[in-house]
Design a protein around this motif. Structure first.
Motif, PDB file in Angstrom:
ATOM      1  N   UNK A   1       0.837  -1.206   0.000  1.00 16.89           N
ATOM      2  CA  UNK A   1       0.000   0.000   0.000  1.00 16.89           C
ATOM      3  C   UNK A   1       0.870   1.254   0.000  1.00 16.89           C
ATOM      4  N   UNK A   2       1.963   1.207   0.765  1.00 22.42           N
ATOM      5  CA  UNK A   2       2.859   2.360   0.840  1.00 22.42           C
ATOM      6  C   UNK A   2       3.500   2.661  -0.506  1.00 22.42           C
ATOM      7  N   UNK A   3       3.705   1.638  -1.314  1.00 26.96           N
ATOM      8  CA  UNK A   3       4.296   1.838  -2.639  1.00 26.96           C
ATOM      9  C   UNK A   3       3.373   2.628  -3.556  1.00 26.96           C
ATOM     10  N   UNK A   4       2.081   2.653  -3.221  1.00 30.37           N
ATOM     11  CA  UNK A   4       1.105   3.348  -4.063  1.00 30.37           C
ATOM     12  C   UNK A   4       0.927   4.813  -3.673  1.00 30.37           C
ATOM     13  N   UNK A   5       1.553   5.249  -2.563  1.00 31.57           N
ATOM     14  CA  UNK A   5       1.410   6.634  -2.127  1.00 31.57           C
ATOM     15  C   UNK A   5       2.004   7.571  -3.164  1.00 31.57           C
ATOM     16  N   UNK A   6       1.251   8.581  -3.495  1.00 31.64           N
ATOM     17  CA  UNK A   6       1.676   9.524  -4.522  1.00 31.64           C
ATOM     18  C   UNK A   6       2.723  10.485  -3.981  1.00 31.64           C
ATOM     19  N   UNK A   7       3.662  10.888  -4.849  1.00 33.15           N
ATOM     20  CA  UNK A   7       4.640  11.910  -4.500  1.00 33.15           C
ATOM     21  C   UNK A   7       4.293  13.243  -5.152  1.00 33.15           C
ATOM     22  N   UNK A   8       3.162  13.311  -5.849  1.00 31.74           N
ATOM     23  CA  UNK A   8       2.758  14.556  -6.494  1.00 31.74           C
ATOM     24  C   UNK A   8       1.994  15.434  -5.517  1.00 31.74           C
ATOM     25  N   UNK A   9       2.077  16.736  -5.729  1.00 30.41           N
ATOM     26  CA  UNK A   9       1.324  17.653  -4.901  1.00 30.41           C
ATOM     27  C   UNK A   9      -0.161  17.522  -5.194  1.00 30.41           C
ATOM     28  N   UNK A  10      -1.006  17.806  -4.196  1.00 34.18           N
ATOM     29  CA  UNK A  10      -2.448  17.824  -4.448  1.00 34.18           C
ATOM     30  C   UNK A  10      -2.799  18.972  -5.389  1.00 34.18           C
ATOM     31  N   UNK A  11      -4.036  18.990  -5.855  1.00 33.95           N
ATOM     32  CA  UNK A  11      -4.446  20.011  -6.820  1.00 33.95           C
ATOM     33  C   UNK A  11      -4.414  21.411  -6.225  1.00 33.95           C
ATOM     34  N   UNK A  12      -4.587  21.505  -4.915  1.00 31.03           N
ATOM     35  CA  UNK A  12      -4.574  22.804  -4.243  1.00 31.03           C
ATOM     36  C   UNK A  12      -4.155  22.620  -2.789  1.00 31.03           C
ATOM     37  N   UNK A  13      -3.792  23.731  -2.157  1.00 38.83           N
ATOM     38  CA  UNK A  13      -3.349  23.733  -0.769  1.00 38.83           C
ATOM     39  C   UNK A  13      -4.266  24.634   0.045  1.00 38.83           C
ATOM     40  N   UNK A  14      -4.728  24.159   1.207  1.00 36.49           N
ATOM     41  CA  UNK A  14      -5.544  24.977   2.107  1.00 36.49           C
ATOM     42  C   UNK A  14      -4.640  25.871   2.943  1.00 36.49           C
ATOM     43  N   UNK A  15      -5.036  27.145   3.068  1.00 39.25           N
ATOM     44  CA  UNK A  15      -4.334  28.088   3.930  1.00 39.25           C
ATOM     45  C   UNK A  15      -5.318  29.156   4.382  1.00 39.25           C
ATOM     46  N   UNK A  16      -5.506  29.266   5.689  1.00 34.86           N
ATOM     47  CA  UNK A  16      -6.429  30.241   6.276  1.00 34.86           C
ATOM     48  C   UNK A  16      -7.841  30.152   5.706  1.00 34.86           C
ATOM     49  N   UNK A  17      -8.278  28.931   5.442  1.00 35.45           N
ATOM     50  CA  UNK A  17      -9.653  28.728   5.005  1.00 35.45           C
ATOM     51  C   UNK A  17      -9.894  28.894   3.532  1.00 35.45           C
ATOM     52  N   UNK A  18      -8.827  29.109   2.752  1.00 31.37           N
ATOM     53  CA  UNK A  18      -8.949  29.244   1.302  1.00 31.37           C
ATOM     54  C   UNK A  18      -8.041  28.222   0.622  1.00 31.37           C
TER      55      UNK A  18
END
Length: 232
Positions: free
Chosen positions: A66-83
């Motif tokens: 399962x650990x081998x399937x963990x993605x190293x790519x960033x998510x589509x967006x990052x949360x910061x201060x509610x946005x």
């Protein structure tokens, strides 16, 4: 803490990061791509640990796969201060920057480990902003914990203990202000009321009308605040 290789009977080389903890049982979980975290009680010897790994080899191998399937790519967006914000690699930068219009600007040299650079930046902001907000509410409510700190917890947003004080989950830096305020008030109220009885909730209501909205926000978006965790 150390990393070692456990080789299974069929030749799989599994990387394990050992952490000595006060827990009574050995616990294994996926930590990053191809890496497992293993929490080991202090009384368990290396020999006993190796025996435990051999006995539970099938389960360990399944977790490793399962650990081998963990993605190293960033998510589509990052949360910061509610946005939510996008991110852009910039060649001339040497450290992470944030702009309300452009989002996160990442140094191109760090793009092999962008999640690490972002995590460090967000934790630094959390150290300043979250603890400042907790101190603000402590003064308003005239309730001072013995200590204030951040936590790496995966199962709670805040915790209050009489001996160790209050710890806030650093990932709350991604949440809006009313959510952060609610968690601060919630934990401070535990200094007076240990349980979640009527008196506790009545006290929370004295300081915020956002309890329901904050709990709903965390239920809806809380898991997204952990987006960087599986990409170390």
């Amino acid at each position: 803490m150390s990393v070692f290789i456990h080789t299974t009977a069929d030749g799989c080389a599994i990387r394990l990061k050992v952490r000595r903890t006060a827990r009574k049982n050995i616990i294994v979980r996926s930590a990053a791509r191809g890496l497992l975290d293993i929490n080991v009680p202090p009384f368990v010897s290396k020999k006993s640990l190796y025996q435990w790994l051999n006995i539970h080899e099938l389960s360990i191998k399944q977790l490793w796969q399962q650990a081998l399937q963990i993605s190293t790519a960033l998510p589509a967006y990052i949360w910061f201060r509610g946005q939510t914000y996008s991110y852009t690699p910039v060649a001339v930068l040497t450290h992470v920057q944030w702009d309300a219009q452009q989002g996160f600007l990442l140094p191109l040299a760090n793009m092999q480990l962008p999640q690490l650079a972002l995590s460090i930046w967000l934790k630094q902001r959390a150290q300043t902003e979250l603890l400042s907000r907790l101190q603000y509410w402590a003064q308003i409510m005239q309730l001072q914990p013995v200590a204030m700190a951040l936590s790496q917890a995966r199962t709670f947003w805040g915790v209050c203990r009489s001996r160790t004080g209050i710890r806030l989950n650093w990932r709350l830096i991604g949440a809006p202000a009313f959510v952060v305020d609610y968690v601060c008030i919630h934990e401070l109220c535990h200094l007076r009321h240990a349980n979640h009885g009527k008196a506790f909730w009545a006290m929370v209501a004295e300081y915020t009308i956002e309890t329901a909205n904050a709990r709903l926000w965390l239920k809806k978006y809380g898991t997204e605040l952990f987006a960087l965790d599986n990409m170390r």
